[in-house]
Design a protein around this motif. Structure first.
Motif, PDB file in Angstrom:
ATOM      1  N   SER A 144       0.836  -1.211   0.000  1.00 35.04           N
ATOM      2  CA  SER A 144       0.000   0.000   0.000  1.00 35.04           C
ATOM      3  C   SER A 144       0.867   1.257   0.000  1.00 35.04           C
ATOM      4  N   GLN A 145       2.039   1.200   0.665  1.00 39.10           N
ATOM      5  CA  GLN A 145       2.923   2.365   0.711  1.00 39.10           C
ATOM      6  C   GLN A 145       3.551   2.630  -0.653  1.00 39.10           C
ATOM      7  N   GLN A 146       3.938   1.576  -1.354  1.00 36.41           N
ATOM      8  CA  GLN A 146       4.493   1.760  -2.696  1.00 36.41           C
ATOM      9  C   GLN A 146       3.460   2.358  -3.645  1.00 36.41           C
ATOM     10  N   VAL A 147       2.240   1.847  -3.571  1.00 34.39           N
ATOM     11  CA  VAL A 147       1.167   2.353  -4.428  1.00 34.39           C
ATOM     12  C   VAL A 147       0.876   3.817  -4.091  1.00 34.39           C
ATOM     13  N   ALA A 148       0.936   4.159  -2.797  1.00 37.40           N
ATOM     14  CA  ALA A 148       0.717   5.555  -2.382  1.00 37.40           C
ATOM     15  C   ALA A 148       1.797   6.468  -2.961  1.00 37.40           C
ATOM     16  N   ILE A 149       3.043   6.016  -2.950  1.00 37.08           N
ATOM     17  CA  ILE A 149       4.138   6.809  -3.526  1.00 37.08           C
ATOM     18  C   ILE A 149       3.853   7.093  -5.000  1.00 37.08           C
ATOM     19  N   ARG A 150       3.457   6.052  -5.729  1.00 37.50           N
ATOM     20  CA  ARG A 150       3.216   6.203  -7.168  1.00 37.50           C
ATOM     21  C   ARG A 150       2.084   7.181  -7.447  1.00 37.50           C
ATOM     22  N   ARG A 151       1.017   7.073  -6.678  1.00 38.31           N
ATOM     23  CA  ARG A 151      -0.143   7.947  -6.926  1.00 38.31           C
ATOM     24  C   ARG A 151       0.122   9.381  -6.483  1.00 38.31           C
ATOM     25  N   GLU A 152       0.683   9.534  -5.294  1.00 44.64           N
ATOM     26  CA  GLU A 152       0.808  10.874  -4.722  1.00 44.64           C
ATOM     27  C   GLU A 152       1.837  11.728  -5.465  1.00 44.64           C
ATOM     28  N   THR A 153       2.914  11.101  -5.941  1.00 43.19           N
ATOM     29  CA  THR A 153       3.902  11.870  -6.703  1.00 43.19           C
ATOM     30  C   THR A 153       3.303  12.339  -8.024  1.00 43.19           C
ATOM     31  N   GLU A 154       2.545  11.469  -8.678  1.00 43.73           N
ATOM     32  CA  GLU A 154       1.903  11.851  -9.941  1.00 43.73           C
ATOM     33  C   GLU A 154       0.816  12.904  -9.697  1.00 43.73           C
ATOM     34  N   ASP A 155       0.079  12.732  -8.611  1.00 45.02           N
ATOM     35  CA  ASP A 155      -0.991  13.683  -8.280  1.00 45.02           C
ATOM     36  C   ASP A 155      -0.465  15.107  -8.164  1.00 45.02           C
ATOM     37  N   ILE A 156       0.619  15.273  -7.409  1.00 48.18           N
ATOM     38  CA  ILE A 156       1.109  16.627  -7.145  1.00 48.18           C
ATOM     39  C   ILE A 156       1.732  17.236  -8.398  1.00 48.18           C
ATOM     40  N   GLY A 157       2.381  16.409  -9.204  1.00 51.45           N
ATOM     41  CA  GLY A 157       2.914  16.895 -10.475  1.00 51.45           C
ATOM     42  C   GLY A 157       1.798  17.381 -11.383  1.00 51.45           C
ATOM     43  N   GLU A 158       0.700  16.639 -11.372  1.00 49.20           N
ATOM     44  CA  GLU A 158      -0.460  17.001 -12.193  1.00 49.20           C
ATOM     45  C   GLU A 158      -1.085  18.312 -11.704  1.00 49.20           C
ATOM     46  N   VAL A 159      -1.159  18.494 -10.383  1.00 46.75           N
ATOM     47  CA  VAL A 159      -1.724  19.722  -9.820  1.00 46.75           C
ATOM     48  C   VAL A 159      -0.909  20.939 -10.268  1.00 46.75           C
ATOM     49  N   VAL A 160       0.417  20.819 -10.193  1.00 46.39           N
ATOM     50  CA  VAL A 160       1.271  21.937 -10.599  1.00 46.39           C
ATOM     51  C   VAL A 160       1.073  22.244 -12.081  1.00 46.39           C
ATOM     52  N   GLU A 161       1.055  21.195 -12.896  1.00 46.27           N
ATOM     53  CA  GLU A 161       0.906  21.405 -14.336  1.00 46.27           C
ATOM     54  C   GLU A 161      -0.410  22.104 -14.667  1.00 46.27           C
ATOM     55  N   ARG A 162      -1.488  21.667 -14.011  1.00 45.06           N
ATOM     56  CA  ARG A 162      -2.795  22.272 -14.285  1.00 45.06           C
ATOM     57  C   ARG A 162      -2.799  23.762 -13.939  1.00 45.06           C
ATOM     58  N   ARG A 163      -2.163  24.095 -12.826  1.00 52.15           N
ATOM     59  CA  ARG A 163      -2.226  25.482 -12.349  1.00 52.15           C
ATOM     60  C   ARG A 163      -1.423  26.443 -13.211  1.00 52.15           C
ATOM     61  N   VAL A 164      -0.367  25.950 -13.841  1.00 51.23           N
ATOM     62  CA  VAL A 164       0.491  26.875 -14.589  1.00 51.23           C
ATOM     63  C   VAL A 164       0.286  26.784 -16.095  1.00 51.23           C
ATOM     64  N   THR A 165      -0.488  25.822 -16.571  1.00 50.82           N
ATOM     65  CA  THR A 165      -0.742  25.739 -18.009  1.00 50.82           C
ATOM     66  C   THR A 165      -1.570  26.934 -18.455  1.00 50.82           C
ATOM     67  N   PRO A 166      -1.122  27.668 -19.461  1.00 46.67           N
ATOM     68  CA  PRO A 166      -1.871  28.846 -19.915  1.00 46.67           C
ATOM     69  C   PRO A 166      -3.204  28.448 -20.537  1.00 46.67           C
ATOM     70  N   ASN A 167      -4.062  29.431 -20.712  1.00 47.77           N
ATOM     71  CA  ASN A 167      -5.404  29.173 -21.229  1.00 47.77           C
ATOM     72  C   ASN A 167      -5.373  28.498 -22.597  1.00 47.77           C
ATOM     73  N   ASP A 168      -4.386  28.851 -23.421  1.00 50.07           N
ATOM     74  CA  ASP A 168      -4.312  28.263 -24.756  1.00 50.07           C
ATOM     75  C   ASP A 168      -3.358  27.070 -24.817  1.00 50.07           C
ATOM     76  N   GLY A 169      -2.996  26.540 -23.644  1.00 57.76           N
ATOM     77  CA  GLY A 169      -2.061  25.422 -23.589  1.00 57.76           C
ATOM     78  C   GLY A 169      -2.738  24.073 -23.701  1.00 57.76           C
ATOM     79  N   LEU A 170      -1.910  23.041 -23.703  1.00 57.04           N
ATOM     80  CA  LEU A 170      -2.375  21.656 -23.806  1.00 57.04           C
ATOM     81  C   LEU A 170      -2.112  20.953 -22.479  1.00 57.04           C
ATOM     82  N   ILE A 171      -3.109  20.288 -21.949  1.00 53.35           N
ATOM     83  CA  ILE A 171      -2.966  19.584 -20.674  1.00 53.35           C
ATOM     84  C   ILE A 171      -2.827  18.089 -20.930  1.00 53.35           C
TER      85      ILE A 171
END
Length: 667
Positions: free
Chosen positions: A16-43
């Motif tokens: 469960s800890q390994q799976v949490a590492i995989r999900r949580e690292t991807e989650d936070i990377g995705e959050v950052v990308e969403r917040r800084v992608t410009p309006n005309d950008g690609l997500i």
């Protein structure tokens, strides 16, 4: 008792800890990308089993892409939520489509070339054709992809991939509105609210039995499914993993006639329904095999009836186009044959056969299910290095955004897990490095040469690189050396490299998962993550292709960019010798030749310890560049030819062929 199977599934799928590492690292990377992608950008959103936390051999890499300034609404009244001056609105029209499918009507003008080209007129309205859009975007993410379902598919390195260009809606579809009423026991109300609040996607494929197959789009609940999988307890997740294994190693091995009828998505749907219908009193390690059997019986019933109801839109029968008629009958007979064997049917699974023998013939056998005994601190460190690195690679386009650091600052004030803090720390060091190089390039291009301004700017860039090295890993020091080389400070660069070499020579070094476990644990076990990463971790060097770091590699970066590849990944020891060679050329030719000799030995004789298969292409290329610089054209030609024979993971073939042409032309 089935604890031994629980242990084996944790070994295959992860604790469960390994799976949490995989999900949580991807989650936070995705959050950052969403917040800084410009309006005309690609997500981009990583989806599928990789996103869910699986790392099974042979798994595809699934990605979804959508334009940030295009939104699908479910009825015209919802248009008031959007500013049509900067957002293209699309209306979902499912009045004449089968359940789970819809037409997409373009309501406002679009600046997207592919969307515009995919438009067709029907009944005096403009619709986006899924078939045309699919063809136009098939190779948009990765060159030379082929159409597979709604995706562009192919092989990159050793991994198969599927990339789907789609549209997003912030609104939950009307056809799935009844789903929320069925969630009495699972998932929790907070999860349901989160799912509904995040809407859905539309992927470019129509219903094959419908009259408008070429125009229709399928409603995708990929994000919702990820939320559901994340809300499972670990036993439920392992059962899902066991079903995936059973599909691959047993069900799909019965005959060629039936091995394409069932897929992993059917297994996921089965688990969702089994959990929601309370078919098992307790989903716990002791009931792992009982949970598997409940799901298998449900799947068998569905095959018998020819109906596999979509979890969100039950009227959408996932079996409708494949599991029917004689094929359905053959599949049922095969699965019923497995069913009659009981749990002994799992003996046909090569991955867990020996563990099933223990369960069948030693029913009183009891093995500890405590996950802390299955993985050590070292194992989790390896997992964290690997997964945070992946999460950062998916945010490659962020390095040019000035608000990215500010976004990370804001996130650090919110509740975060340890794994997310580590990922943000690594992302910050990457941003510092790339901002320093990018700013230096811009400054040198625009500045007229006022000494004081250059001095201040240079000091700032150096400070950013030193900060990155302070909070990053050992290999981050090489970016300082790169900058010194770029600014003609060869002795300073060599001094940094000497310090780096001492650290890289430590017997407890963790480099790309190669490490002496005992020595690593003895040296840094129990210490803070900051200490571990600074003293004992090195990763390969990542160069973003829109930024010039070393002028000698510009052709390779341009070649990769032409193929829409955003990065070059260079083995840390290859980069070390390359930089040594380049710097010593200006100071001591004997030492320059010694660095080249070391590089040649490494590239010619390494057996995967320092250079992975996917990095051999760029490693041979760099060796050839050094040989060409010294005038040894015959050796350089051989190295370039070797580069062309390697896995074309980094898309530098155009540069290699040009270098070969230049050599042949001079002879």
């Amino acid at each position: 008792m089935s604890e031994s199977v629980f242990v084996r599934m944790c070994q295959i799928v992860g604790t469960s800890q390994q799976v949490a590492i995989r999900r949580e690292t991807e989650d936070i990377g995705e959050v950052v990308e969403r917040r800084v992608t410009p309006n005309d950008g690609l997500i981009e959103m990583i989806s599928g089993s990789l996103r869910e936390g699986f790392r099974l051999k042979g798994s595809d890499v699934d990605s979804m892409y959508w334009s940030n300034n295009h939104r699908v609404i479910m009825d015209m009244s919802q248009s008031e939520y959007y500013n049509t001056a900067n957002t293209t609105l699309i209306l979902s029209d499912s009045t004449e489509s089968p359940p789970g499918f819809t037409l997409l009507q373009l309501l406002t003008p679009t600046t997207d070339r592919e969307v515009h080209s995919a438009c067709v007129r029907m009944n005096d309205k403009v619709y986006i054709s899924s078939s045309i859009y699919r063809q136009l975007t098939c190779s948009a993410a990765i060159a030379n992809s082929t159409v597979h379902g709604p995706c562009g598919s192919g092989v990159l390195g050793s991994k198969e991939y599927d990339t789907a260009f789609c549209f997003v809606s912030d609104i939950w579809p009307l056809s799935a509105s009844s789903w929320t009423d069925s969630c009495h026991s699972w998932p929790d109300p907070e999860v349901v609210d989160d799912i509904v609040r995040n809407g859905c996607h539309f992927v470019a494929i129509g219903h094959s039995l419908g009259p408008q197959e070429n125009e229709e789009w399928r409603i995708s609940f990929s994000r919702a499914e990820y939320k559901l999988v994340s809300s499972m307890n670990h036993c439920q997740f392992l059962i899902y993993g066991l079903l995936k294994l059973f599909l691959k190693e047993v069900m799909n091995q019965q005959s060629e006639e039936t091995n394409k009828l069932l897929c992993s998505y059917h297994m996921k749907t089965t688990v969702f329904w089994a959990i929601q219908q309370n078919t098992l009193p307790q989903w716990c390690p002791q009931n792992l095999l009982a949970g598997f059997w409940v799901c298998f019986k449900l799947l068998l019933r569905w095959v018998y009836e020819g109906v596999c109801p979509n979890f969100f839109i039950p009227l959408n029968n996932l079996f409708l186009t494949k599991v029917h008629g004689s094929a359905q009958n053959r599949l049922f007979l095969q699965l019923h044959g497995l069913y009659k064997k009981g749990l002994a049917c799992l003996l046909q699974s090569s991955s867990i056969r020996s563990y099933i023998i223990d369960v069948l013939y030693k029913p009183r056998l009891s093995i500890c299910t405590d996950e802390s005994t299955m993985r050590s601190e070292f194992d989790y460190d390896v997992e964290l290095v690997r997964e945070s690195k992946k999460a950062i690679s998916h945010t490659a386009d962020l390095c040019g955004h000035t608000n990215a650091i500010h976004t990370i600052e804001q996130l650090l004030e919110s509740p975060l897990t340890h794994y997310q803090v580590v990922t943000l720390q690594n992302l910050t060091t990457s941003l510092f490095r790339n901002t320093a190089f990018q700013s230096h390039n811009t400054f040198m291009y625009t500045n007229t040469g006022v000494n004081k301004q250059m001095y201040i700017a240079d000091k700032t860039f150096c400070h950013m690189l030193k900060l990155a090295a302070k909070f990053g890993c050992i290999s981050d020091m090489l970016y300082i050396a790169m900058y010194y080389y770029k600014t003609l400070r060869y002795r300073e660069a060599l001094f940094v490299m000497e310090m780096t070499k001492v650290k890289l020579a430590q017997p407890y070094l963790m480099h790309e998962e190669h490490v002496d476990r005992a020595r690593y644990t003895e040296a840094v076990g129990g210490q803070s993550w900051s200490t571990k990463i600074r003293q004992a971790v090195a990763v390969d060097i990542v160069l973003y292709n829109e930024i010039c770091y070393i002028s000698e590699l510009i052709p390779e970066q341009q070649s990769a960019l032409q193929n829409r590849d955003t990065t070059l990944i260079i083995p840390v020891f290859v980069m070390l010798h390359f930089l040594e060679f380049l710097c010593y050329r200006h100071i001591d030719t004997t030492l320059s030749q010694a660095a080249l000799d070391e590089l040649q030995v490494l590239v010619h004789h390494d057996q995967g310890l320092y250079i992975s298969n996917l990095s051999r292409e760029i490693s041979w290329e760099i060796l050839g560049i050094c040989q060409q610089i010294t005038g040894n054209l015959q050796a350089a030609l051989y190295s370039y030819q070797q580069s062309l024979t390697q896995d074309p993971f980094q898309n530098i073939h155009a540069a290699t062929k040009k270098r070969i042409h230049d050599i042949v032309g001079t002879n």
